[in-house]
Motif scaffolding. Sequence first.
Motif, PDB file in Angstrom:
ATOM      1  N   VAL A  42       0.839  -1.205   0.000  1.00 20.26           N
ATOM      2  CA  VAL A  42       0.000   0.000   0.000  1.00 20.26           C
ATOM      3  C   VAL A  42       0.870   1.250   0.000  1.00 20.26           C
ATOM      4  O   VAL A  42       0.625   2.184  -0.765  1.00 20.26           O
ATOM      5  CB  VAL A  42      -0.969  -0.006   1.205  1.00 20.26           C
ATOM      6  CG1 VAL A  42      -1.669   1.334   1.353  1.00 20.26           C
ATOM      7  CG2 VAL A  42      -2.002  -1.119   1.043  1.00 20.26           C
ATOM      8  N   ALA A  43       1.911   1.251   0.815  1.00 18.79           N
ATOM      9  CA  ALA A  43       2.796   2.415   0.855  1.00 18.79           C
ATOM     10  C   ALA A  43       3.493   2.614  -0.483  1.00 18.79           C
ATOM     11  O   ALA A  43       3.604   3.740  -0.970  1.00 18.79           O
ATOM     12  CB  ALA A  43       3.831   2.247   1.969  1.00 18.79           C
ATOM     13  N   TYR A  44       3.928   1.520  -1.093  1.00 20.71           N
ATOM     14  CA  TYR A  44       4.606   1.641  -2.384  1.00 20.71           C
ATOM     15  C   TYR A  44       3.630   2.083  -3.479  1.00 20.71           C
ATOM     16  O   TYR A  44       3.977   2.894  -4.332  1.00 20.71           O
ATOM     17  CB  TYR A  44       5.266   0.318  -2.762  1.00 20.71           C
ATOM     18  CG  TYR A  44       6.186   0.456  -3.948  1.00 20.71           C
ATOM     19  CD1 TYR A  44       7.426   1.056  -3.806  1.00 20.71           C
ATOM     20  CD2 TYR A  44       5.811   0.016  -5.217  1.00 20.71           C
ATOM     21  CE1 TYR A  44       8.274   1.203  -4.884  1.00 20.71           C
ATOM     22  CE2 TYR A  44       6.650   0.163  -6.299  1.00 20.71           C
ATOM     23  CZ  TYR A  44       7.878   0.761  -6.126  1.00 20.71           C
ATOM     24  OH  TYR A  44       8.697   0.920  -7.198  1.00 20.71           O
ATOM     25  N   ASP A  64       6.400  -1.275 -11.119  1.00 21.79           N
ATOM     26  CA  ASP A  64       4.955  -1.117 -10.946  1.00 21.79           C
ATOM     27  C   ASP A  64       4.182  -2.296 -11.522  1.00 21.79           C
ATOM     28  O   ASP A  64       3.139  -2.670 -10.998  1.00 21.79           O
ATOM     29  CB  ASP A  64       4.470   0.169 -11.610  1.00 21.79           C
ATOM     30  CG  ASP A  64       5.051   1.411 -10.953  1.00 21.79           C
ATOM     31  OD1 ASP A  64       5.357   1.350  -9.750  1.00 21.79           O
ATOM     32  OD2 ASP A  64       5.206   2.431 -11.643  1.00 21.79           O
ATOM     33  N   LEU A  65       4.679  -2.867 -12.595  1.00 23.55           N
ATOM     34  CA  LEU A  65       3.970  -3.958 -13.262  1.00 23.55           C
ATOM     35  C   LEU A  65       4.291  -5.338 -12.697  1.00 23.55           C
ATOM     36  O   LEU A  65       3.531  -6.275 -12.888  1.00 23.55           O
ATOM     37  CB  LEU A  65       4.293  -3.949 -14.761  1.00 23.55           C
ATOM     38  CG  LEU A  65       3.792  -2.739 -15.538  1.00 23.55           C
ATOM     39  CD1 LEU A  65       4.308  -2.787 -16.972  1.00 23.55           C
ATOM     40  CD2 LEU A  65       2.287  -2.666 -15.519  1.00 23.55           C
ATOM     41  N   VAL A  66       5.422  -5.469 -12.010  1.00 23.28           N
ATOM     42  CA  VAL A  66       5.830  -6.772 -11.482  1.00 23.28           C
ATOM     43  C   VAL A  66       5.859  -6.770  -9.957  1.00 23.28           C
ATOM     44  O   VAL A  66       5.215  -7.605  -9.310  1.00 23.28           O
ATOM     45  CB  VAL A  66       7.206  -7.190 -12.045  1.00 23.28           C
ATOM     46  CG1 VAL A  66       7.689  -8.472 -11.412  1.00 23.28           C
ATOM     47  CG2 VAL A  66       7.144  -7.335 -13.553  1.00 23.28           C
ATOM     48  N   LEU A  67       6.594  -5.850  -9.367  1.00 30.15           N
ATOM     49  CA  LEU A  67       6.793  -5.841  -7.924  1.00 30.15           C
ATOM     50  C   LEU A  67       5.486  -5.629  -7.152  1.00 30.15           C
ATOM     51  O   LEU A  67       5.161  -6.380  -6.236  1.00 30.15           O
ATOM     52  CB  LEU A  67       7.805  -4.755  -7.542  1.00 30.15           C
ATOM     53  CG  LEU A  67       8.162  -4.651  -6.068  1.00 30.15           C
ATOM     54  CD1 LEU A  67       8.811  -5.933  -5.587  1.00 30.15           C
ATOM     55  CD2 LEU A  67       9.079  -3.476  -5.832  1.00 30.15           C
ATOM     56  N   LEU A  68       4.745  -4.624  -7.541  1.00 30.19           N
ATOM     57  CA  LEU A  68       3.504  -4.319  -6.831  1.00 30.19           C
ATOM     58  C   LEU A  68       2.483  -5.447  -6.913  1.00 30.19           C
ATOM     59  O   LEU A  68       1.943  -5.857  -5.879  1.00 30.19           O
ATOM     60  CB  LEU A  68       2.932  -3.004  -7.360  1.00 30.19           C
ATOM     61  CG  LEU A  68       1.907  -2.308  -6.502  1.00 30.19           C
ATOM     62  CD1 LEU A  68       2.415  -2.105  -5.092  1.00 30.19           C
ATOM     63  CD2 LEU A  68       1.535  -0.989  -7.124  1.00 30.19           C
ATOM     64  N   PRO A  69       2.209  -5.997  -8.102  1.00 31.36           N
ATOM     65  CA  PRO A  69       1.273  -7.134  -8.145  1.00 31.36           C
ATOM     66  C   PRO A  69       1.757  -8.346  -7.341  1.00 31.36           C
ATOM     67  O   PRO A  69       0.944  -9.046  -6.735  1.00 31.36           O
ATOM     68  CB  PRO A  69       1.173  -7.479  -9.634  1.00 31.36           C
ATOM     69  CG  PRO A  69       1.503  -6.209 -10.332  1.00 31.36           C
ATOM     70  CD  PRO A  69       2.530  -5.542  -9.454  1.00 31.36           C
ATOM     71  N   LEU A  70       3.077  -8.588  -7.319  1.00 28.06           N
ATOM     72  CA  LEU A  70       3.601  -9.700  -6.510  1.00 28.06           C
ATOM     73  C   LEU A  70       3.367  -9.472  -5.024  1.00 28.06           C
ATOM     74  O   LEU A  70       2.935 -10.379  -4.310  1.00 28.06           O
ATOM     75  CB  LEU A  70       5.091  -9.897  -6.778  1.00 28.06           C
ATOM     76  CG  LEU A  70       5.465 -10.650  -8.040  1.00 28.06           C
ATOM     77  CD1 LEU A  70       6.978 -10.651  -8.226  1.00 28.06           C
ATOM     78  CD2 LEU A  70       4.940 -12.070  -7.996  1.00 28.06           C
ATOM     79  N   LEU A  71       3.651  -8.260  -4.560  1.00 35.55           N
ATOM     80  CA  LEU A  71       3.415  -7.936  -3.155  1.00 35.55           C
ATOM     81  C   LEU A  71       1.947  -8.111  -2.799  1.00 35.55           C
ATOM     82  O   LEU A  71       1.608  -8.703  -1.769  1.00 35.55           O
ATOM     83  CB  LEU A  71       3.847  -6.495  -2.861  1.00 35.55           C
ATOM     84  CG  LEU A  71       5.335  -6.215  -2.782  1.00 35.55           C
ATOM     85  CD1 LEU A  71       5.577  -4.716  -2.706  1.00 35.55           C
ATOM     86  CD2 LEU A  71       5.934  -6.905  -1.577  1.00 35.55           C
ATOM     87  N   ILE A  72       1.073  -7.602  -3.648  1.00 35.36           N
ATOM     88  CA  ILE A  72      -0.366  -7.698  -3.396  1.00 35.36           C
ATOM     89  C   ILE A  72      -0.823  -9.149  -3.428  1.00 35.36           C
ATOM     90  O   ILE A  72      -1.590  -9.594  -2.568  1.00 35.36           O
ATOM     91  CB  ILE A  72      -1.152  -6.830  -4.400  1.00 35.36           C
ATOM     92  CG1 ILE A  72      -0.892  -5.345  -4.096  1.00 35.36           C
ATOM     93  CG2 ILE A  72      -2.644  -7.142  -4.348  1.00 35.36           C
ATOM     94  CD1 ILE A  72      -1.420  -4.396  -5.130  1.00 35.36           C
ATOM     95  N   THR A  73      -0.341  -9.918  -4.398  1.00 38.91           N
ATOM     96  CA  THR A  73      -0.721 -11.330  -4.507  1.00 38.91           C
ATOM     97  C   THR A  73      -0.307 -12.109  -3.267  1.00 38.91           C
ATOM     98  O   THR A  73      -1.103 -12.865  -2.701  1.00 38.91           O
ATOM     99  CB  THR A  73      -0.088 -11.965  -5.762  1.00 38.91           C
ATOM    100  OG1 THR A  73      -0.569 -11.266  -6.909  1.00 38.91           O
ATOM    101  CG2 THR A  73      -0.429 -13.433  -5.873  1.00 38.91           C
ATOM    102  N   PHE A  74       0.932 -11.927  -2.817  1.00 37.94           N
ATOM    103  CA  PHE A  74       1.397 -12.628  -1.618  1.00 37.94           C
ATOM    104  C   PHE A  74       0.623 -12.185  -0.382  1.00 37.94           C
ATOM    105  O   PHE A  74       0.286 -12.998   0.474  1.00 37.94           O
ATOM    106  CB  PHE A  74       2.899 -12.439  -1.412  1.00 37.94           C
ATOM    107  CG  PHE A  74       3.738 -13.185  -2.413  1.00 37.94           C
ATOM    108  CD1 PHE A  74       3.449 -14.492  -2.761  1.00 37.94           C
ATOM    109  CD2 PHE A  74       4.825 -12.576  -3.006  1.00 37.94           C
ATOM    110  CE1 PHE A  74       4.220 -15.181  -3.680  1.00 37.94           C
ATOM    111  CE2 PHE A  74       5.606 -13.260  -3.932  1.00 37.94           C
ATOM    112  CZ  PHE A  74       5.299 -14.567  -4.273  1.00 37.94           C
ATOM    113  N   ALA A  75       0.346 -10.889  -0.285  1.00 37.77           N
ATOM    114  CA  ALA A  75      -0.413 -10.386   0.860  1.00 37.77           C
ATOM    115  C   ALA A  75      -1.819 -10.971   0.877  1.00 37.77           C
ATOM    116  O   ALA A  75      -2.313 -11.385   1.933  1.00 37.77           O
ATOM    117  CB  ALA A  75      -0.473  -8.858   0.817  1.00 37.77           C
ATOM    118  N   VAL A  76      -2.458 -11.045  -0.279  1.00 35.19           N
ATOM    119  CA  VAL A  76      -3.810 -11.616  -0.359  1.00 35.19           C
ATOM    120  C   VAL A  76      -3.785 -13.093   0.006  1.00 35.19           C
ATOM    121  O   VAL A  76      -4.651 -13.580   0.740  1.00 35.19           O
ATOM    122  CB  VAL A  76      -4.414 -11.389  -1.768  1.00 35.19           C
ATOM    123  CG1 VAL A  76      -5.657 -12.231  -1.978  1.00 35.19           C
ATOM    124  CG2 VAL A  76      -4.735  -9.914  -1.979  1.00 35.19           C
TER     125      VAL A  76
END
Length: 130
Positions: A42-44, A64-76
């Motif tokens: 969220v911060a990123y 933005d296209l790789v790192l953020l979706p990976l973080l969100i996917t793992f968090a979910v």
Amino acid sequence: MGWLASLRTRARLLKAETLALALAATDRRTPWLARLLVIVAVAYALSPIDLIPDFIPVLGWLDDLVLLPLLITFAVRLTPPEVLADARVRAGSAVAKGKRLGWWAAAVILGVWVVIIVLVAGWIAHLLGH
């Protein structure tokens, strides 16, 4: 105008999902690793500072296209489904009412960047000390 409406809908859904993750991070039933990933994601996502600046062709968008979706996917995946479902309901009603993350989000973003700066400064001081 069909693509513009579609884009607005996707932006609204992304906003609701980001808010849902932020709300899920405040729930006591959420494991600490999921909370950490949510806070970083969220911060990123909301931060004006990127690890790789956007003006660098192709690489600037990869984070933005790789790192953020990976973080969100793992968090979910790490967040219990019932916690995420509750958070999505609360986020949906908050988005419908037009509420924003506001000062809370700004504090999280600032806190994450302060921690990163302190860690990098400590690492550099350690390297220079040896």
